[in-house]
Design a protein around this motif. Structure first.
Motif, PDB file in Angstrom:
ATOM      1  N   CYS A   1       0.994  -1.290   0.051  1.00  0.00           N
ATOM      2  CA  CYS A   1       0.069   0.079  -0.015  1.00  0.00           C
ATOM      3  C   CYS A   1       0.872   1.232  -0.055  1.00  0.00           C
ATOM      4  CB  CYS A   1      -1.107   0.000   1.284  1.00  0.00           C
ATOM      5  SG  CYS A   1      -2.297  -1.091   1.015  1.00  0.00           S
ATOM      6  N   ASN A   2       1.754   1.289   0.767  1.00  0.00           N
ATOM      7  CA  ASN A   2       2.883   2.404   0.742  1.00  0.00           C
ATOM      8  C   ASN A   2       3.545   2.655  -0.485  1.00  0.00           C
ATOM      9  OD1 ASN A   2       2.077   3.119   3.489  1.00  0.00           O
ATOM     10  ND2 ASN A   2       3.924   2.059   4.162  1.00  0.00           N
ATOM     11  N   LEU A   3       3.921   1.447  -1.105  1.00  0.00           N
ATOM     12  CA  LEU A   3       4.547   1.528  -2.445  1.00  0.00           C
ATOM     13  C   LEU A   3       3.785   2.202  -3.427  1.00  0.00           C
ATOM     14  CD1 LEU A   3       6.828   0.948  -4.471  1.00  0.00           C
ATOM     15  CD2 LEU A   3       5.874  -1.249  -4.730  1.00  0.00           C
ATOM     16  N   VAL A   4       2.259   1.837  -3.663  1.00  0.00           N
ATOM     17  CA  VAL A   4       1.553   2.633  -4.176  1.00  0.00           C
ATOM     18  C   VAL A   4       1.244   3.850  -4.034  1.00  0.00           C
ATOM     19  CG1 VAL A   4      -1.073   2.348  -4.891  1.00  0.00           C
ATOM     20  CG2 VAL A   4       0.195   0.234  -4.618  1.00  0.00           C
ATOM     21  N   ILE A   5       1.148   4.310  -2.873  1.00  0.00           N
ATOM     22  CA  ILE A   5       0.957   5.699  -2.291  1.00  0.00           C
ATOM     23  C   ILE A   5       2.220   6.507  -2.592  1.00  0.00           C
ATOM     24  CG2 ILE A   5       0.742   7.109  -0.238  1.00  0.00           C
ATOM     25  CD1 ILE A   5      -0.797   4.817   1.072  1.00  0.00           C
ATOM     26  N   ILE A   6       3.257   5.950  -2.769  1.00  0.00           N
ATOM     27  CA  ILE A   6       4.422   6.748  -3.023  1.00  0.00           C
ATOM     28  C   ILE A   6       4.587   7.248  -4.658  1.00  0.00           C
ATOM     29  CG2 ILE A   6       7.002   6.737  -3.344  1.00  0.00           C
ATOM     30  CD1 ILE A   6       6.930   5.084  -0.606  1.00  0.00           C
ATOM     31  N   ILE A   7       4.174   5.984  -5.270  1.00  0.00           N
ATOM     32  CA  ILE A   7       4.111   6.302  -6.703  1.00  0.00           C
ATOM     33  C   ILE A   7       3.053   7.291  -7.132  1.00  0.00           C
ATOM     34  CG2 ILE A   7       3.681   5.087  -8.979  1.00  0.00           C
ATOM     35  CD1 ILE A   7       5.027   2.629  -7.813  1.00  0.00           C
ATOM     36  N   LEU A   8       1.683   7.133  -6.298  1.00  0.00           N
ATOM     37  CA  LEU A   8       0.693   7.877  -6.780  1.00  0.00           C
ATOM     38  C   LEU A   8       1.018   9.556  -6.400  1.00  0.00           C
ATOM     39  CD1 LEU A   8      -2.555   6.034  -5.477  1.00  0.00           C
ATOM     40  CD2 LEU A   8      -1.793   6.411  -7.942  1.00  0.00           C
ATOM     41  N   LEU A   9       1.522   9.530  -5.376  1.00  0.00           N
ATOM     42  CA  LEU A   9       1.993  10.935  -4.622  1.00  0.00           C
ATOM     43  C   LEU A   9       3.001  11.480  -5.965  1.00  0.00           C
ATOM     44  CD1 LEU A   9       2.260  10.849  -1.037  1.00  0.00           C
ATOM     45  CD2 LEU A   9       0.497  11.994  -2.234  1.00  0.00           C
ATOM     46  N   MET A  10       3.857  10.781  -6.231  1.00  0.00           N
ATOM     47  CA  MET A  10       4.940  11.161  -7.293  1.00  0.00           C
ATOM     48  C   MET A  10       4.138  11.615  -8.504  1.00  0.00           C
ATOM     49  SD  MET A  10       7.900   8.414  -6.731  1.00  0.00           S
ATOM     50  CE  MET A  10       9.071   9.060  -8.081  1.00  0.00           C
TER      51      MET A  10
ATOM     52  N   VAL B   1      -5.005  10.405  -1.037  1.00  0.00           N
ATOM     53  CA  VAL B   1      -3.760   9.488  -0.976  1.00  0.00           C
ATOM     54  C   VAL B   1      -3.071   9.705   0.605  1.00  0.00           C
ATOM     55  CG1 VAL B   1      -1.685   8.760  -1.655  1.00  0.00           C
ATOM     56  CG2 VAL B   1      -3.386   9.392  -3.416  1.00  0.00           C
ATOM     57  N   LEU B   2      -2.841  11.059   0.742  1.00  0.00           N
ATOM     58  CA  LEU B   2      -2.306  11.203   2.328  1.00  0.00           C
ATOM     59  C   LEU B   2      -3.248  10.739   3.520  1.00  0.00           C
ATOM     60  CD1 LEU B   2      -0.793  14.837   1.692  1.00  0.00           C
ATOM     61  CD2 LEU B   2       0.545  12.739   1.867  1.00  0.00           C
ATOM     62  N   ILE B   3      -4.631  10.867   3.601  1.00  0.00           N
ATOM     63  CA  ILE B   3      -5.407  10.417   4.219  1.00  0.00           C
ATOM     64  C   ILE B   3      -5.341   8.889   4.153  1.00  0.00           C
ATOM     65  CG2 ILE B   3      -7.995  10.067   4.931  1.00  0.00           C
ATOM     66  CD1 ILE B   3      -8.481  12.871   3.550  1.00  0.00           C
ATOM     67  N   ALA B   4      -5.261   8.118   3.339  1.00  0.00           N
ATOM     68  CA  ALA B   4      -5.060   6.606   3.159  1.00  0.00           C
ATOM     69  C   ALA B   4      -3.950   6.384   3.848  1.00  0.00           C
ATOM     70  CB  ALA B   4      -5.195   6.296   1.555  1.00  0.00           C
ATOM     71  N   HIS B   5      -2.827   6.978   3.373  1.00  0.00           N
ATOM     72  CA  HIS B   5      -1.461   6.639   4.174  1.00  0.00           C
ATOM     73  C   HIS B   5      -1.733   6.834   5.402  1.00  0.00           C
ATOM     74  CE1 HIS B   5       2.677   6.995   5.416  1.00  0.00           C
ATOM     75  NE2 HIS B   5       2.627   8.200   5.653  1.00  0.00           N
ATOM     76  N   LYS B   6      -2.355   7.848   6.229  1.00  0.00           N
ATOM     77  CA  LYS B   6      -2.330   8.057   7.518  1.00  0.00           C
ATOM     78  C   LYS B   6      -2.965   6.819   8.280  1.00  0.00           C
ATOM     79  CE  LYS B   6      -0.381  11.915   8.472  1.00  0.00           C
ATOM     80  NZ  LYS B   6       0.983  12.181   9.522  1.00  0.00           N
ATOM     81  N   LEU B   7      -4.269   6.469   7.694  1.00  0.00           N
ATOM     82  CA  LEU B   7      -5.108   5.188   7.975  1.00  0.00           C
ATOM     83  C   LEU B   7      -4.333   4.165   8.054  1.00  0.00           C
ATOM     84  CD1 LEU B   7      -8.467   6.213   6.359  1.00  0.00           C
ATOM     85  CD2 LEU B   7      -7.944   6.537   8.764  1.00  0.00           C
ATOM     86  N   ILE B   8      -3.700   3.677   6.674  1.00  0.00           N
ATOM     87  CA  ILE B   8      -2.889   2.424   6.702  1.00  0.00           C
ATOM     88  C   ILE B   8      -1.913   2.405   7.646  1.00  0.00           C
ATOM     89  CG2 ILE B   8      -1.495   1.135   5.088  1.00  0.00           C
ATOM     90  CD1 ILE B   8      -3.236   2.244   2.733  1.00  0.00           C
ATOM     91  N   ASN B   9      -0.977   3.624   7.955  1.00  0.00           N
ATOM     92  CA  ASN B   9       0.203   3.499   8.827  1.00  0.00           C
ATOM     93  C   ASN B   9      -0.155   3.970  10.515  1.00  0.00           C
ATOM     94  OD1 ASN B   9       2.768   2.945   6.995  1.00  0.00           O
ATOM     95  ND2 ASN B   9       0.986   4.140   5.877  1.00  0.00           N
ATOM     96  N   LYS B  10      -1.442   4.155  10.647  1.00  0.00           N
ATOM     97  CA  LYS B  10      -1.713   4.435  11.785  1.00  0.00           C
ATOM     98  C   LYS B  10      -1.240   3.836  13.128  1.00  0.00           C
ATOM     99  CE  LYS B  10      -6.286   2.443  12.062  1.00  0.00           C
ATOM    100  NZ  LYS B  10      -7.724   2.680  12.276  1.00  0.00           N
ATOM    101  N   ASP B  11      -0.893   2.451  12.913  1.00  0.00           N
ATOM    102  CA  ASP B  11      -0.360   1.372  13.997  1.00  0.00           C
ATOM    103  C   ASP B  11       0.895   1.153  13.597  1.00  0.00           C
ATOM    104  OD1 ASP B  11      -3.158   1.318  15.258  1.00  0.00           O
ATOM    105  OD2 ASP B  11      -3.588  -0.128  13.827  1.00  0.00           O
ATOM    106  N   VAL B  12       1.837   1.780  12.822  1.00  0.00           N
ATOM    107  CA  VAL B  12       2.940   1.191  12.456  1.00  0.00           C
ATOM    108  C   VAL B  12       4.027   2.281  13.177  1.00  0.00           C
ATOM    109  CG1 VAL B  12       4.847   1.417  10.491  1.00  0.00           C
ATOM    110  CG2 VAL B  12       2.567   0.725  10.085  1.00  0.00           C
TER     111      VAL B  12
END
Length: 207
Positions: A150-159, A196-207
Motif C-alpha cells: 500500500c505504501n509503495l502504491v501511495i508513494i508512486i501516486l504521490l509522485m 492519498v495522504l489520508i489513506a497513508h495515515k489510516l494504513i500506517n496509524k499502527d506502524v
C-alpha cells in the motif's frame, strides 16, 4: 549478473540488458542499413541517441551490480521494487535530456520547458521520494507485506500527482496550455493527493 541474485535484481538486470541489446541492434542497423530517404542529420541524431541509450544502460548495469546494491536482501521487496521504478524513471529523464540536447545540436531547437520540467519537477520529486523511502519507515522489512504494498502504491501516486501539479504550473508559465484546463488538472491532482495522504495515515496509524 544473475547467479545468486534476488528476483528484483534479476528483473532489473534483464530490463537493462534488453535496453542495451535493443539499442545496440538499432544502432547496428543504422550503420549497416541506413535508409536512403532519411536525412543525414536525422540519422546522426538517432544514432547518437541510441548510443546514449546503450552507454547509460550499461553504466546502470555496472553500478547496480558492482558499486551500489539498490536491491539488498535486507530491504523489503517493495523497497527493491521502488528503487527499480526510480531507476527506470531516471533513465527516462536522461533520455529526455539527451533528446533536448540533440535537438539543439542538430536542429537548433531547444525546449526550455523540457529542461525546467526535469530540473524543477522530476528531479526534486525523485530526490524527495528517495529520501523519504531511505528513512526506512514507509517500506520497512518489519512492516507487513500489505502495508508495504500500500505504501509503495501511495508513494508512486504521490509522485505522479505532484508531477502533474508542477508540470501544469509550468505549462501555465510557458502559456502552452489553456489556463482553465491547467487549473482543473491542478485541483483534481491536489484532491487526489489529499485522499492519498489520508489513506497513508489510516494504513500506517499502527506502524
Amino acid at each position: 549478473m544473475f547467479k545468486g541474485k534476488n528476483k528484483v535484481t534479476k528483473i532489473s538486470n534483464t530490463i537493462f540488458l534488453i535496453f542495451v541489446m535493443l539499442a545496440s541492434l538499432s544502432l547496428l542497423s543504422m550503420f549497416l542499413n541506413a535508409p536512403k530517404d532519411v536525412a543525414k542529420v536525422d540519422l546522426h541524431s538517432n544514432m547518437i541517441l541510441m548510443g546514449i541509450y546503450v552507454v547509460f544502460s550499461a553504466i546502470i548495469l555496472w553500478i547496480t551490480n558492482r558499486k551500489i546494491d539498490l536491491y539488498k536482501d535486507e530491504y523489503s521487496v517493495s523497497r527493491q521494487v521502488f528503487n527499480l521504478f526510480l531507476l527506470v524513471s531516471i533513465m527516462s529523464a536522461i533520455l529526455m535530456l539527451g533528446v533536448n540536447v540533440l535537438s539543439y545540436v542538430f536542429y537548433k531547437k531547444f525546449s526550455w520547458y523540457s529542461l525546467i520540467l526535469e530540473l524543477f519537477c522530476f528531479i526534486p520529486i525523485y530526490l524527495i521520494a528517495y529520501m523519504e523511502v531511505s528513512k526506512d519507515k514507509l517500506l520497512n522489512i518489519n512492516n507487513s507485506k500489505k502495508v508495504n504494498i500500500c505504501n509503495l502504491v501511495i508513494i508512486i501516486l504521490l509522485m505522479n500527482y505532484s508531477s502533474i501539479v508542477l508540470s501544469s504550473l509550468l505549462q501555465m508559465l510557458f502559456n502552452s496550455v489553456d489556463v482553465i484546463i491547467a487549473i482543473k488538472n491542478i485541483c483534481i491532482s491536489l484532491i487526489w493527493i489529499a485522499i492519498v495522504l489520508i489513506a497513508h495515515k489510516l494504513i500506517n496509524k499502527d506502524v
